[in-house]
Design a protein around this motif. Sequence first.
Motif, short mmCIF file in Angstrom:
data_model
loop_
_atom_site.label_atom_id
_atom_site.label_comp_id
_atom_site.label_asym_id
_atom_site.label_seq_id
_atom_site.Cartn_x
_atom_site.Cartn_y
_atom_site.Cartn_z
N GLN A 42 -26.07 7.38 22.49
CA GLN A 42 -24.62 7.23 22.52
C GLN A 42 -24.28 5.78 22.85
OE1 GLN A 42 -22.50 9.65 21.76
NE2 GLN A 42 -24.21 11.02 21.38
N PRO A 43 -23.15 5.29 22.39
CA PRO A 43 -22.77 3.91 22.73
C PRO A 43 -22.50 3.78 24.23
CG PRO A 43 -21.00 5.01 21.54
CD PRO A 43 -22.18 5.93 21.52
N VAL A 44 -22.84 2.64 24.77
CA VAL A 44 -22.68 2.39 26.19
C VAL A 44 -21.26 1.90 26.45
CG1 VAL A 44 -23.47 0.98 28.12
CG2 VAL A 44 -25.10 1.83 26.45
N VAL A 45 -20.60 2.53 27.44
CA VAL A 45 -19.24 2.13 27.82
C VAL A 45 -19.33 1.52 29.21
CG1 VAL A 45 -16.91 2.93 28.25
CG2 VAL A 45 -18.25 3.97 26.44
N LEU A 46 -18.95 0.28 29.32
CA LEU A 46 -18.99 -0.41 30.61
C LEU A 46 -17.78 -0.03 31.45
CD1 LEU A 46 -20.03 -3.96 29.41
CD2 LEU A 46 -21.46 -2.23 30.45
N PRO A 47 -17.92 -0.06 32.78
CA PRO A 47 -16.76 0.22 33.63
C PRO A 47 -15.76 -0.93 33.53
CG PRO A 47 -18.65 -0.43 34.95
CD PRO A 47 -19.13 -0.29 33.54
N PRO A 48 -14.51 -0.67 33.86
CA PRO A 48 -13.51 -1.73 33.75
C PRO A 48 -13.77 -2.85 34.76
CG PRO A 48 -12.56 0.17 34.83
CD PRO A 48 -13.92 0.58 34.35
N SER A 49 -13.42 -4.06 34.39
CA SER A 49 -13.58 -5.19 35.30
C SER A 49 -12.26 -5.44 36.02
CB SER A 49 -14.00 -6.43 34.53
OG SER A 49 -13.00 -6.75 33.57
N SER A 73 -5.74 0.59 35.17
CA SER A 73 -5.75 1.31 36.44
C SER A 73 -5.76 0.31 37.59
CB SER A 73 -6.97 2.24 36.52
OG SER A 73 -8.16 1.48 36.52
N ALA A 74 -5.73 0.83 38.83
CA ALA A 74 -5.73 -0.04 40.00
C ALA A 74 -6.51 0.62 41.13
CB ALA A 74 -4.30 -0.32 40.45
N HIS A 75 -7.03 -0.20 42.03
CA HIS A 75 -7.71 0.26 43.24
C HIS A 75 -6.96 -0.34 44.42
CE1 HIS A 75 -11.90 1.34 41.49
NE2 HIS A 75 -10.93 1.66 40.67
N VAL A 76 -6.57 0.49 45.37
CA VAL A 76 -5.84 0.04 46.55
C VAL A 76 -6.81 0.01 47.72
CG1 VAL A 76 -3.94 0.55 48.13
CG2 VAL A 76 -3.67 0.95 45.69
N VAL A 87 -6.05 4.63 42.25
CA VAL A 87 -4.73 5.26 42.26
C VAL A 87 -4.21 5.32 40.84
CG1 VAL A 87 -4.15 4.56 44.61
CG2 VAL A 87 -3.55 3.09 42.72
N THR A 88 -3.30 6.24 40.63
CA THR A 88 -2.69 6.40 39.32
C THR A 88 -1.48 5.48 39.23
OG1 THR A 88 -3.38 8.70 39.33
CG2 THR A 88 -1.74 8.06 37.70
N VAL A 89 -1.54 4.54 38.32
CA VAL A 89 -0.43 3.62 38.12
C VAL A 89 0.69 4.39 37.44
CG1 VAL A 89 0.32 1.47 37.04
CG2 VAL A 89 -1.97 1.64 37.99
N GLY A 90 1.86 4.35 38.04
CA GLY A 90 3.00 5.07 37.52
C GLY A 90 3.42 6.21 38.42
N THR A 91 2.50 6.78 39.19
CA THR A 91 2.87 7.85 40.12
C THR A 91 2.76 7.37 41.56
OG1 THR A 91 0.64 8.76 40.03
CG2 THR A 91 2.23 9.71 38.53
N ASP A 92 1.56 7.04 42.02
CA ASP A 92 1.37 6.55 43.39
C ASP A 92 1.71 5.07 43.50
OD1 ASP A 92 0.44 9.03 44.18
OD2 ASP A 92 -1.66 8.52 43.84
N LEU A 93 1.54 4.34 42.45
CA LEU A 93 1.73 2.89 42.45
C LEU A 93 2.54 2.52 41.21
CD1 LEU A 93 0.84 0.06 43.63
CD2 LEU A 93 -1.04 0.18 42.01
N THR A 94 3.63 1.80 41.43
CA THR A 94 4.41 1.30 40.29
C THR A 94 4.44 -0.21 40.37
OG1 THR A 94 6.48 1.53 41.52
CG2 THR A 94 5.86 3.36 40.09
N GLY A 95 4.29 -0.84 39.26
CA GLY A 95 4.27 -2.29 39.18
C GLY A 95 3.20 -2.72 38.21
#
Length: 111
Positions: A42-49, A73-76, A87-95
């Motif tokens: 399967q093709p390799v998918v890298l995690p987001p930077s 996405s975002a990490h708090v 965190v989910t951008v749009g529900t817990d975090l907006t901006g």
Amino acid sequence: MIRTPMILALVAAAALAGCNKENHTIVSGPPDDNETNAATAQPVVLPPSIASSKSYRCKDNKLVYVDWMSDGSAHVKASPGDVGTPVTVGTDLTGDPKGSSITYKGQSCSA
């Protein structure tokens, strides 16, 4: 004088008798099917930077550190050295990473 050529002939015969003209390949494991493995891989998918990291001060005077990821996405984090919780951008975090203010868990925070 006859002994020396006779001994050399026996040594040469013994050396040639040890040679086997069959091809032998020694394999340390099961046969390697690179073509089969490459076709089914399967093709390799890298995690987001991390696209950007910012710190925000909220209305209750707490600091919030946000790592904005390249996939949107975002990490708090509570401190800059933490790993952070996604965190989910749009529900817990907006901006967004380009703005100077966010809303995190209902609190307004500015950079």
